[in-house]
Design a protein around this motif. Structure first.
Motif, PDB file in Angstrom:
ATOM      1  N   ALA A 170     -39.906   4.049 -58.358  1.00 28.22           N
ATOM      2  CA  ALA A 170     -38.727   4.914 -58.390  1.00 28.22           C
ATOM      3  C   ALA A 170     -38.535   5.528 -57.009  1.00 28.22           C
ATOM      4  O   ALA A 170     -39.445   5.519 -56.172  1.00 28.22           O
ATOM      5  CB  ALA A 170     -38.915   6.016 -59.427  1.00 28.22           C
ATOM      6  N   ALA A 171     -37.332   6.065 -56.767  1.00 25.97           N
ATOM      7  CA  ALA A 171     -37.073   6.772 -55.517  1.00 25.97           C
ATOM      8  C   ALA A 171     -36.341   8.067 -55.814  1.00 25.97           C
ATOM      9  O   ALA A 171     -35.467   8.106 -56.680  1.00 25.97           O
ATOM     10  CB  ALA A 171     -36.241   5.898 -54.577  1.00 25.97           C
ATOM     11  N   VAL A 172     -36.716   9.118 -55.090  1.00 27.41           N
ATOM     12  CA  VAL A 172     -35.986  10.391 -55.163  1.00 27.41           C
ATOM     13  C   VAL A 172     -35.420  10.661 -53.773  1.00 27.41           C
ATOM     14  O   VAL A 172     -36.165  10.692 -52.785  1.00 27.41           O
ATOM     15  CB  VAL A 172     -36.900  11.546 -55.598  1.00 27.41           C
ATOM     16  CG1 VAL A 172     -36.123  12.870 -55.606  1.00 27.41           C
ATOM     17  CG2 VAL A 172     -37.483  11.258 -56.974  1.00 27.41           C
ATOM     18  N   VAL A 173     -34.096  10.805 -53.709  1.00 26.20           N
ATOM     19  CA  VAL A 173     -33.406  11.013 -52.436  1.00 26.20           C
ATOM     20  C   VAL A 173     -32.896  12.448 -52.371  1.00 26.20           C
ATOM     21  O   VAL A 173     -32.321  12.952 -53.340  1.00 26.20           O
ATOM     22  CB  VAL A 173     -32.215  10.029 -52.298  1.00 26.20           C
ATOM     23  CG1 VAL A 173     -31.339  10.375 -51.095  1.00 26.20           C
ATOM     24  CG2 VAL A 173     -32.719   8.598 -52.210  1.00 26.20           C
ATOM     25  N   GLN A 174     -33.123  13.133 -51.245  1.00 30.78           N
ATOM     26  CA  GLN A 174     -32.608  14.486 -51.016  1.00 30.78           C
ATOM     27  C   GLN A 174     -31.201  14.385 -50.429  1.00 30.78           C
ATOM     28  O   GLN A 174     -31.035  13.940 -49.292  1.00 30.78           O
ATOM     29  CB  GLN A 174     -33.513  15.241 -50.027  1.00 30.78           C
ATOM     30  CG  GLN A 174     -34.999  15.224 -50.345  1.00 30.78           C
ATOM     31  CD  GLN A 174     -35.350  16.058 -51.555  1.00 30.78           C
ATOM     32  OE1 GLN A 174     -34.660  17.045 -51.854  1.00 30.78           O
ATOM     33  NE2 GLN A 174     -36.391  15.658 -52.273  1.00 30.78           N
ATOM     34  N   TRP A 175     -30.195  14.795 -51.203  1.00 32.51           N
ATOM     35  CA  TRP A 175     -28.810  14.739 -50.730  1.00 32.51           C
ATOM     36  C   TRP A 175     -28.653  15.454 -49.377  1.00 32.51           C
ATOM     37  O   TRP A 175     -27.972  14.968 -48.473  1.00 32.51           O
ATOM     38  CB  TRP A 175     -27.882  15.344 -51.779  1.00 32.51           C
ATOM     39  CG  TRP A 175     -26.500  15.661 -51.278  1.00 32.51           C
ATOM     40  CD1 TRP A 175     -25.932  16.887 -51.140  1.00 32.51           C
ATOM     41  CD2 TRP A 175     -25.515  14.719 -50.828  1.00 32.51           C
ATOM     42  NE1 TRP A 175     -24.671  16.783 -50.646  1.00 32.51           N
ATOM     43  CE2 TRP A 175     -24.377  15.454 -50.436  1.00 32.51           C
ATOM     44  CE3 TRP A 175     -25.485  13.327 -50.710  1.00 32.51           C
ATOM     45  CZ2 TRP A 175     -23.216  14.864 -49.939  1.00 32.51           C
ATOM     46  CZ3 TRP A 175     -24.333  12.723 -50.217  1.00 32.51           C
ATOM     47  CH2 TRP A 175     -23.217  13.485 -49.838  1.00 32.51           C
ATOM     48  N   GLU A 176     -29.317  16.598 -49.226  1.00 33.73           N
ATOM     49  CA  GLU A 176     -29.200  17.376 -47.984  1.00 33.73           C
ATOM     50  C   GLU A 176     -29.679  16.575 -46.776  1.00 33.73           C
ATOM     51  O   GLU A 176     -29.199  16.770 -45.661  1.00 33.73           O
ATOM     52  CB  GLU A 176     -30.047  18.663 -48.077  1.00 33.73           C
ATOM     53  CG  GLU A 176     -29.625  19.614 -49.188  1.00 33.73           C
ATOM     54  CD  GLU A 176     -28.255  20.232 -48.908  1.00 33.73           C
ATOM     55  OE1 GLU A 176     -27.955  20.495 -47.732  1.00 33.73           O
ATOM     56  OE2 GLU A 176     -27.487  20.412 -49.886  1.00 33.73           O
ATOM     57  N   ALA A 177     -30.629  15.685 -47.010  1.00 30.61           N
ATOM     58  CA  ALA A 177     -31.244  14.960 -45.889  1.00 30.61           C
ATOM     59  C   ALA A 177     -30.448  13.733 -45.468  1.00 30.61           C
ATOM     60  O   ALA A 177     -30.624  13.228 -44.355  1.00 30.61           O
ATOM     61  CB  ALA A 177     -32.673  14.538 -46.263  1.00 30.61           C
ATOM     62  N   VAL A 178     -29.573  13.235 -46.349  1.00 31.57           N
ATOM     63  CA  VAL A 178     -28.867  11.975 -46.048  1.00 31.57           C
ATOM     64  C   VAL A 178     -27.931  12.174 -44.850  1.00 31.57           C
ATOM     65  O   VAL A 178     -27.138  13.122 -44.834  1.00 31.57           O
ATOM     66  CB  VAL A 178     -28.064  11.501 -47.273  1.00 31.57           C
ATOM     67  CG1 VAL A 178     -27.287  10.221 -46.948  1.00 31.57           C
ATOM     68  CG2 VAL A 178     -29.002  11.255 -48.459  1.00 31.57           C
ATOM     69  N   PRO A 179     -28.030  11.311 -43.843  1.00 33.23           N
ATOM     70  CA  PRO A 179     -27.187  11.461 -42.647  1.00 33.23           C
ATOM     71  C   PRO A 179     -25.729  11.139 -42.953  1.00 33.23           C
ATOM     72  O   PRO A 179     -25.404  10.013 -43.315  1.00 33.23           O
ATOM     73  CB  PRO A 179     -27.789  10.445 -41.664  1.00 33.23           C
ATOM     74  CG  PRO A 179     -28.474   9.430 -42.519  1.00 33.23           C
ATOM     75  CD  PRO A 179     -28.948  10.165 -43.741  1.00 33.23           C
ATOM     76  N   LYS A 180     -24.873  12.173 -42.823  1.00 40.57           N
ATOM     77  CA  LYS A 180     -23.471  12.057 -43.258  1.00 40.57           C
ATOM     78  C   LYS A 180     -22.532  11.959 -42.063  1.00 40.57           C
ATOM     79  O   LYS A 180     -22.893  12.311 -40.946  1.00 40.57           O
ATOM     80  CB  LYS A 180     -23.123  13.272 -44.107  1.00 40.57           C
ATOM     81  CG  LYS A 180     -24.016  13.455 -45.324  1.00 40.57           C
ATOM     82  CD  LYS A 180     -23.797  14.802 -45.997  1.00 40.57           C
ATOM     83  CE  LYS A 180     -24.848  15.041 -47.070  1.00 40.57           C
ATOM     84  NZ  LYS A 180     -26.207  15.281 -46.490  1.00 40.57           N
ATOM     85  N   PRO A 181     -21.301  11.529 -42.321  1.00 36.75           N
ATOM     86  CA  PRO A 181     -20.300  11.515 -41.242  1.00 36.75           C
ATOM     87  C   PRO A 181     -20.063  12.926 -40.722  1.00 36.75           C
ATOM     88  O   PRO A 181     -20.228  13.897 -41.465  1.00 36.75           O
ATOM     89  CB  PRO A 181     -19.037  10.986 -41.932  1.00 36.75           C
ATOM     90  CG  PRO A 181     -19.488  10.360 -43.200  1.00 36.75           C
ATOM     91  CD  PRO A 181     -20.765  11.017 -43.589  1.00 36.75           C
ATOM     92  N   ALA A 182     -19.652  13.051 -39.446  1.00 37.40           N
ATOM     93  CA  ALA A 182     -19.399  14.362 -38.842  1.00 37.40           C
ATOM     94  C   ALA A 182     -18.396  15.156 -39.660  1.00 37.40           C
ATOM     95  O   ALA A 182     -18.518  16.378 -39.803  1.00 37.40           O
ATOM     96  CB  ALA A 182     -18.899  14.181 -37.407  1.00 37.40           C
ATOM     97  N   VAL A 183     -17.433  14.465 -40.242  1.00 39.26           N
ATOM     98  CA  VAL A 183     -16.375  15.150 -40.980  1.00 39.26           C
ATOM     99  C   VAL A 183     -16.910  15.837 -42.245  1.00 39.26           C
ATOM    100  O   VAL A 183     -16.266  16.715 -42.804  1.00 39.26           O
ATOM    101  CB  VAL A 183     -15.250  14.138 -41.342  1.00 39.26           C
ATOM    102  CG1 VAL A 183     -15.703  13.184 -42.431  1.00 39.26           C
ATOM    103  CG2 VAL A 183     -13.976  14.840 -41.736  1.00 39.26           C
ATOM    104  N   ALA A 184     -18.110  15.460 -42.672  1.00 38.44           N
ATOM    105  CA  ALA A 184     -18.663  15.983 -43.928  1.00 38.44           C
ATOM    106  C   ALA A 184     -18.862  17.482 -43.866  1.00 38.44           C
ATOM    107  O   ALA A 184     -18.674  18.179 -44.870  1.00 38.44           O
ATOM    108  CB  ALA A 184     -19.981  15.290 -44.245  1.00 38.44           C
ATOM    109  N   SER A 185     -19.226  18.017 -42.700  1.00 36.21           N
ATOM    110  CA  SER A 185     -19.512  19.449 -42.592  1.00 36.21           C
ATOM    111  C   SER A 185     -18.271  20.271 -42.931  1.00 36.21           C
ATOM    112  O   SER A 185     -18.373  21.402 -43.380  1.00 36.21           O
ATOM    113  CB  SER A 185     -19.996  19.781 -41.183  1.00 36.21           C
ATOM    114  OG  SER A 185     -18.996  19.424 -40.242  1.00 36.21           O
TER     115      SER A 185
END
Lengths: 318, 318
Positions: free
Chosen positions: A226-241
């Protein structure tokens, strides 16, 4: 009107550097180096489905090879050869010249010999097969993840899907963000150097073509973990902020697909080597989660609550 | 409705016998034996162009692999692996099951492992790449014909084109001749054993997919020679004896294409070995002409007069 043979001769017969016989015969001949395994990937791109009908043919040429080189990168392979089959509604020389330009420029960049193919008339369809080499037993497969591994991704995720959502009028983006997203959608960069650098370091690897959750799911399924992914850690597009917790943004990042970044797992003790490999390849990498015993992929927010996704990934028949 | 992944799992994941890793990963892994060159061929078949839209999917599956194995045969190669990419208008399970059946039955017959591919939605398009092995330097290429060589063909020519002409209402045939011609059109038999037997015997070889004149023309062009073919000697369909010098019949035999027989040249001193190789392969072969100094292909009648043809061969963009 150019004939099929003239088309091939004019646009699809570049010089080769490491091929015994390319083009002009019933089949091509190549030599796989001793001790190496041949790595074979193929993808079919359909006009109006994998790219917009009015897409720049230069970009279509680039992308049709790039998605295959991304598959080779995800195995830790060195790209070597490709074949290209293409069905065209008409022998539109301007389109073909630009397509060939985009395809062959990327081929030269990665020292890939175009060794053969086929041209025919029909609804626009491009089928590329890429072949590479990897030392026997050294390929990075999907089935090697182990509980305790860290989950990493290269680059940032979601831009290509944002470009599609923008095109479909599902969201507004600043002009600069649109341009950047379109660049990511049309000109994916196969992470070949990173893939090579992770041989002997990563346990399992895949390229993200269907979306992080779906593709990490393939690693979990094949590895029995299984895998648990931290949403906060996922590298997002600049526009996401600026968009906060917009559900569409989240969907693009986690399940949009077309990212052509690498997702891989490695033991925590190899963290330094992962960062060194990324640095040598000139690509950013980010720890986004952890492999555990069990099955399936869970994405959790900062409070540890599981996020809900509309769908896990792209499926051409659903 | 089955998903893309379920489709692949159900119909396109047969067992393999000589593959390191097939399917279920970003790419397949195979091992090319030491001293062997990899031989790579690819063909794209478009619905309504390369086969009738209402064609039996079992036959389409057969033919899409057969035309590629014919290319390998024409190099003197042993078929080993194939990839299959397919665009389908809808996930029609009955069609897919029958297609897969035809494809995989032929694959088993020639011990070919299906190692990967792609499925997507789109106008019907089938792209197959076949890979084989040949001892380094032993491949039978198009560029080895020499003045003085005899020109040979396997089997009989023109039946597939007769089937198409009949379908288009261009000629009438007895029912039995139609059935036979349709069998030749839909179920071409790649001449793999003959191709292998001609290694070290033939000087140059090609498979006849565009018609004898066009394909022998490729040998002449690549070898820098001319060929003179005796019309009387060319192995014709049984129905030909009743149709005499019908221009359409002549066109089908010399320029119809879709024959998937082998055309090759060999020194006259090797005639016995050619016949032995054919006998061992269970395929008939016929001397049809001679290689001379010069360029181009001439077909002459019993009086030595050159025949006129409407066109030399099939071109998808003319």
């Amino acid at each position: 009107v150019l004939s099929e043979f003239e088309l091939i001769a004019r646009y699809f017969t570049p010089p080769t550097t490491h091929t015994v016989l390319a083009g002009g015969d019933d089949a091509a001949l190549v030599h796989v180096a001793p001790g190496m395994e041949l790595v074979v990937s193929t993808d079919m791109l359909v006009g109006g489905r994998h790219f917009f009908d009015d897409a720049d043919p230069y970009g279509v040429g680039h992308k049709s090879l790039a998605v295959n080189l991304s598959d080779l990168a995800a195995m830790g392979a060195t790209p070597r050869w490709a074949t290209l089959s293409i069905a065209l509604p008409a022998a539109d020389q301007t389109w073909i010249a630009s397509f060939a330009d985009g395809f062959l420029r990327l081929a030269r960049l990665f020292d890939v010999d175009l060794i053969g193919g086929d041209t025919t008339r029909g609804p626009l369809n491009i089928c590329v097969q890429a072949m590479g080499e990897v030392p026997a037993g050294a390929a990075l497969r999907r089935d090697g993840a182990q509980a305790g591994d860290e989950v990493w991704v290269s680059g940032t995720l979601g831009e290509a899907a944002l470009a599609v959502a923008h095109r479909h009028g599902q969201l507004e983006l600043p002009a600069q963000a649109v341009a950047h997203a379109r660049e990511r959608l049309d000109f994916p960069q196969p992470r070949v150097a990173l893939g090579l650098g992770l041989r002997g370091v990563a346990h399992a690897m895949i390229d993200i073509s269907d979306g992080l959750v779906a593709d990490l799911g393939h690693i979990c399924e094949r590895s029995g973990v299984a895998a648990v992914v931290q949403w906060e850690a996922v590298p997002k597009p600049a526009v996401a902020s600026r968009r906060g917790e917009d559900p569409l943004l989240r969907q693009c990042v986690l399940a949009g697909g077309d990212d052509y970044e690498l997702c891989f797992t490695a033991p925590a003790s190899r963290g330094r080597q992962v960062l060194d490999a990324a640095s040598a390849a000139g690509v950013s990498v980010t720890r986004v989660g952890r492999i555990e015993a069990g099955a399936s992929v869970t994405v959790v927010d900062a409070a540890g609550h599981a996020l809900q996704l509309e769908r896990g990934g792209y499926d051409h028949f659903r």
